[in-house]
Design a protein around this motif. Structure first.
Motif, mmCIF file in Angstrom:
data_model
loop_
_atom_site.group_PDB
_atom_site.id
_atom_site.type_symbol
_atom_site.label_atom_id
_atom_site.label_comp_id
_atom_site.label_asym_id
_atom_site.label_seq_id
_atom_site.Cartn_x
_atom_site.Cartn_y
_atom_site.Cartn_z
ATOM 1 N N GLU A 340 38.698 -4.173 11.247
ATOM 2 C CA GLU A 340 38.869 -3.026 11.014
ATOM 3 C C GLU A 340 37.324 -1.852 11.517
ATOM 4 O OE1 GLU A 340 41.971 -2.213 11.338
ATOM 5 O OE2 GLU A 340 41.431 -0.121 11.265
ATOM 6 N N ILE A 341 36.405 -1.776 11.008
ATOM 7 C CA ILE A 341 35.645 -1.559 11.221
ATOM 8 C C ILE A 341 34.910 -1.128 12.832
ATOM 9 C CG2 ILE A 341 33.212 -1.060 10.762
ATOM 10 C CD1 ILE A 341 34.185 0.022 7.584
ATOM 11 N N GLU A 342 34.828 -3.194 13.691
ATOM 12 C CA GLU A 342 33.911 -3.099 13.551
ATOM 13 C C GLU A 342 35.109 -3.840 15.252
ATOM 14 O OE1 GLU A 342 31.381 -6.888 12.605
ATOM 15 O OE2 GLU A 342 33.571 -7.504 13.093
ATOM 16 N N ASN A 343 36.606 -3.044 15.078
ATOM 17 C CA ASN A 343 37.328 -3.275 15.907
ATOM 18 C C ASN A 343 37.135 -1.497 16.219
ATOM 19 O OD1 ASN A 343 39.987 -3.731 17.608
ATOM 20 N ND2 ASN A 343 41.391 -2.735 16.576
ATOM 21 N N ARG A 344 37.629 -1.035 15.539
ATOM 22 C CA ARG A 344 37.198 0.718 16.189
ATOM 23 C C ARG A 344 35.941 0.849 16.841
ATOM 24 N NH1 ARG A 344 39.271 4.629 11.391
ATOM 25 N NH2 ARG A 344 41.371 3.704 10.794
ATOM 26 N N VAL A 345 35.209 0.925 15.592
ATOM 27 C CA VAL A 345 33.570 0.740 16.925
ATOM 28 C C VAL A 345 33.582 0.189 18.497
ATOM 29 C CG1 VAL A 345 30.739 0.529 17.283
ATOM 30 C CG2 VAL A 345 32.317 1.591 14.694
ATOM 31 N N PHE A 346 34.016 -0.847 18.695
ATOM 32 C CA PHE A 346 34.190 -1.540 19.925
ATOM 33 C C PHE A 346 35.240 -1.452 20.147
ATOM 34 C CE2 PHE A 346 31.540 -5.316 17.424
ATOM 35 C CZ PHE A 346 30.625 -5.201 17.514
ATOM 36 N N GLY A 347 36.306 -1.219 19.976
ATOM 37 C CA GLY A 347 37.183 -0.507 21.192
ATOM 38 C C GLY A 347 36.593 0.673 21.609
ATOM 39 N N ILE A 348 35.832 1.820 21.312
ATOM 40 C CA ILE A 348 35.600 3.072 21.472
ATOM 41 C C ILE A 348 34.023 2.186 22.240
ATOM 42 C CG2 ILE A 348 33.974 5.077 20.616
ATOM 43 C CD1 ILE A 348 34.642 4.724 18.546
ATOM 44 N N LEU A 349 33.625 1.343 22.198
ATOM 45 C CA LEU A 349 32.999 0.976 23.197
ATOM 46 C C LEU A 349 33.044 0.631 24.356
ATOM 47 C CD1 LEU A 349 29.918 1.089 23.449
ATOM 48 C CD2 LEU A 349 29.784 -1.277 21.959
ATOM 49 N N SER A 350 34.504 -0.634 24.631
ATOM 50 C CA SER A 350 34.831 -1.398 26.049
ATOM 51 C C SER A 350 35.526 -0.087 26.784
ATOM 52 C CB SER A 350 35.574 -2.668 25.323
ATOM 53 O OG SER A 350 37.278 -2.021 24.445
ATOM 54 N N GLU A 351 35.913 1.379 26.353
ATOM 55 C CA GLU A 351 36.607 2.206 26.601
ATOM 56 C C GLU A 351 35.790 2.386 27.768
ATOM 57 O OE1 GLU A 351 38.265 4.844 24.150
ATOM 58 O OE2 GLU A 351 39.837 3.446 23.645
ATOM 59 N N ARG A 352 34.271 2.388 27.870
ATOM 60 C CA ARG A 352 33.413 3.485 27.696
ATOM 61 C C ARG A 352 32.616 1.959 28.717
ATOM 62 N NH1 ARG A 352 35.353 6.384 23.741
ATOM 63 N NH2 ARG A 352 35.123 8.787 24.210
ATOM 64 N N GLU A 353 32.531 1.144 28.996
ATOM 65 C CA GLU A 353 32.759 0.082 29.563
ATOM 66 C C GLU A 353 30.765 -0.032 29.112
ATOM 67 O OE1 GLU A 353 33.292 -1.022 33.023
ATOM 68 O OE2 GLU A 353 34.396 0.504 33.565
ATOM 69 N N GLY A 354 30.843 0.202 27.891
ATOM 70 C CA GLY A 354 29.333 -0.798 26.860
ATOM 71 C C GLY A 354 29.159 -2.273 26.414
ATOM 72 N N THR A 355 27.953 -2.483 25.889
ATOM 73 C CA THR A 355 27.925 -3.817 25.905
ATOM 74 C C THR A 355 28.372 -3.569 24.051
ATOM 75 O OG1 THR A 355 26.906 -5.640 24.984
ATOM 76 C CG2 THR A 355 25.420 -3.345 25.298
ATOM 77 N N VAL A 356 29.074 -4.324 22.750
ATOM 78 C CA VAL A 356 28.398 -5.032 21.618
ATOM 79 C C VAL A 356 27.450 -5.395 21.800
ATOM 80 C CG1 VAL A 356 31.294 -5.625 22.070
ATOM 81 C CG2 VAL A 356 29.344 -7.679 21.827
ATOM 82 N N THR A 357 26.388 -5.539 22.345
ATOM 83 C CA THR A 357 25.589 -6.062 21.383
ATOM 84 C C THR A 357 24.577 -6.052 23.070
ATOM 85 O OG1 THR A 357 23.532 -7.600 20.934
ATOM 86 C CG2 THR A 357 25.148 -8.379 22.164
ATOM 87 N N ALA A 358 22.929 -5.374 23.079
ATOM 88 C CA ALA A 358 22.049 -4.598 23.683
ATOM 89 C C ALA A 358 20.718 -5.794 22.910
ATOM 90 C CB ALA A 358 21.969 -3.186 23.163
ATOM 91 N N GLU A 359 20.510 -5.664 21.881
ATOM 92 C CA GLU A 359 19.100 -6.337 21.994
ATOM 93 C C GLU A 359 19.027 -7.553 20.910
ATOM 94 O OE1 GLU A 359 15.918 -3.776 21.989
ATOM 95 O OE2 GLU A 359 16.610 -3.056 19.976
ATOM 96 N N HIS A 360 19.712 -7.328 20.071
ATOM 97 C CA HIS A 360 19.807 -8.218 18.680
ATOM 98 C C HIS A 360 20.603 -9.733 19.303
ATOM 99 C CE1 HIS A 360 19.154 -4.227 15.692
ATOM 100 N NE2 HIS A 360 18.098 -4.777 16.402
ATOM 101 N N GLY A 361 20.962 -9.779 20.011
ATOM 102 C CA GLY A 361 21.773 -10.887 20.249
ATOM 103 C C GLY A 361 23.443 -10.808 19.921
ATOM 104 N N VAL A 362 24.091 -12.176 20.683
ATOM 105 C CA VAL A 362 25.511 -11.910 19.624
ATOM 106 C C VAL A 362 25.463 -13.140 18.321
ATOM 107 C CG1 VAL A 362 27.756 -13.225 20.525
ATOM 108 C CG2 VAL A 362 26.370 -12.106 22.216
ATOM 109 N N GLY A 363 25.042 -14.227 18.236
ATOM 110 C CA GLY A 363 24.449 -15.018 17.528
ATOM 111 C C GLY A 363 26.205 -15.434 16.812
ATOM 112 N N LEU A 364 26.069 -15.242 15.447
ATOM 113 C CA LEU A 364 27.515 -15.360 14.418
ATOM 114 C C LEU A 364 28.825 -14.067 15.232
ATOM 115 C CD1 LEU A 364 28.687 -17.759 13.427
ATOM 116 C CD2 LEU A 364 27.579 -16.708 11.502
ATOM 117 N N LEU A 365 27.884 -12.972 14.191
ATOM 118 C CA LEU A 365 28.078 -11.734 13.837
ATOM 119 C C LEU A 365 29.010 -10.790 15.436
ATOM 120 C CD1 LEU A 365 25.893 -10.202 11.522
ATOM 121 C CD2 LEU A 365 28.007 -11.681 11.143
ATOM 122 N N LYS A 366 28.347 -11.426 16.584
ATOM 123 C CA LYS A 366 29.608 -11.063 17.331
ATOM 124 C C LYS A 366 30.375 -10.986 18.672
ATOM 125 C CE LYS A 366 26.680 -6.315 16.310
ATOM 126 N NZ LYS A 366 26.816 -6.847 15.252
#
Ligand code: LAC
Ligand code: ZN
Length: 403
Positions: A340-366
């Motif tokens: 729920e938390i990730e969905n909200r943060v990433f929702g706000i982000l994708s509406e603004r064409e941002g990235t879910v990871t800028a420098e920490h990598g995708v790994g498992l968590l993203k």
């Protein structure tokens, strides 16, 4: 690697284990391959401004080796003491001087990797211009151990700065921060080496931890900026800051007068490593947007998380690069709640064409959020590359690419 390939054993490469996205966590059994004993500087070549190191060499060892020759390896992150050359290449580490020097990718001249079947792909040359066909090393940089394992690298160095000017500023709000960034960029151009931002809750917590011995500035501001210029004379720096005061852009500020001041200033920013441990359970985000969009992102995010987070969210990061670390205190790590938390943060982000990871990598968590930031065709091509280089899916399986 040849044996693992023969017996179809998954391999999870591990460097300094400082990653924040779970990229080095073995989740599919198999072999955890540590580069611990593959450590050391192989050679320094001051005439050609480069050095060659083994993958397991700590970043700080590389920085120190360069310094002995009056040179600098400018990739720098808080985890410099443990993070390794191989890990920083695998994640294309960014850090605090990206605004001036770029990320790790910009500093890898030559690379040696071992492929899934044991083939050694070695190009340890150090030419700046080397354009005979595809630049294969770039595929492995930032691939988080899913395409090959880094064993050695030739890293590009630059002259060590003759002078570093560091200031800590208190500003009214993010709009002032953005104006200050623009002004610093115009005034110092490439000599602006860091422009870091800390929002009030982060500042209050970091300074209350008394890591630095003394608080370099009084609190009560809407935004705190740590900025650094290199090779610029102090008088010009002071003049610029005086103008910022006069125009009302900056409310309060301090210029470091000594090495110990510089360390004090940076310790507040780098307290993020400790803050992490004192706030209890939390989620880490590493988002990227245009610098001009960060202020609004923080306000929207704060409002969106009030009913979910268990305390104030911390915002701190590399605002000059449009990269923010968001630390959300949570009551537990149950799947639905975290989603729920990730969905909200990433929702706000994708509406603004941002990235879910800028420098920490995708790994498992993203991994399962990759489609919020990459188009289906991009993910499809990543899958093709992966199956071409690792047909048995043995290299860090389950990471980066959504299953
Ligand atoms: C930093 C790490 C967390 O910027 O990326 O401090
Ligand atoms: Zn960072």
């Amino acid at each position: 690697m040849r044996l693992c390939n023969q017996y179809e054993l998954p391999i999870v490469p591990q460097g300094g284990l400082t990653g924040l996205s779970g990229g080095a966590v073995p989740v599919s059994g198999g072999v955890a391959l540590s580069t611990d004993r593959m450590s050391g500087i192989i050679s320094v070549d001051p005439d050609n401004f480069c050095l060659t190191a083994w993958a397991g060499t700590p970043l700080e060892t590389v920085q120190n080796a360069a310094r002995e020759f009056g040179l600098e390896y400018p990739v720098d992150i808080g985890a410099r003491g443990s993070a390794t050359v191989g890990g920083t290449i695998a994640t294309n580490a960014g850090g605090i001087r990206v605004i001036r020097h770029g990320m790790t990718r910009q500093h890898v001249l030559g690379l040696e990797v071992v492929l899934a079947d044991g083939t050694v792909l070695s190009n340890l040359r150090s030419m700046i211009k080397d354009n005979a066909g595809y630049d294969l090393k770039q595929i492995f940089i930032g691939s988080e151990g899913t395409l090959g394992i880094v064993t050695r690298a030739v890293l590009k160095l630059c002259p060590a700065p003759t002078q570093r000017n560091t200031a800590l500023l208190g500003l009214a709000d993010y709009a002032s921060g953005l104006a200050c960034l623009g002004s610093a960029r115009r005034s110092f151009e490439a000599q602006l080496t860091a422009f870091e931002g800390m929002w009030p809750y982060y500042w209050d917590l970091a300074t209350s931890m008394k890591l630095s011995g003394r608080a370099p500035l009084k609190g009560g501001h809407g935004l705190y900026v740590l900025l650094e210029t290199s090779g610029h004379d102090l008088a010009a720096f002071e003049e610029w800051l005086a103008e910022c005061f006069e125009s009302g852009l900056v409310e309060d500020g301090a210029i470091a007068q000594s090495l110990s001041d510089i360390n004090d200033f940076w310790s507040v920013r780098e307290a993020i490593g400790e803050v992490d441990h004192v706030i209890g359970p939390h989620l880490n985000f590493d988002i990227g947007l245009q610098p001009s969009a960060l202020g609004e992102f923080v306000s929207v995010c704060e409002a969106a998380l009030t009913d979910l987070a268990t305390g104030p969210t911390l915002y701190v990061g590399h605002i000059g690069d449009g990269n923010l670390h968001v630390i959300v205190p949570v009551r537990e790590h149950s799947n639905d709640y975290v989603w729920e938390i990730e969905n909200r943060v990433f929702g706000i982000l994708s509406e603004r064409e941002g990235t879910v990871t800028a420098e920490h990598g995708v790994g498992l968590l993203k991994r399962d959020w990759l489609n919020r930031t990459r188009r289906p065709e991009e993910i499809q091509l990543m899958r093709h590359l992966k199956s071409c280089l690792d047909p048995k899916s043995l290299l860090n399986p389950g990471k980066v690419i959504p299953t």
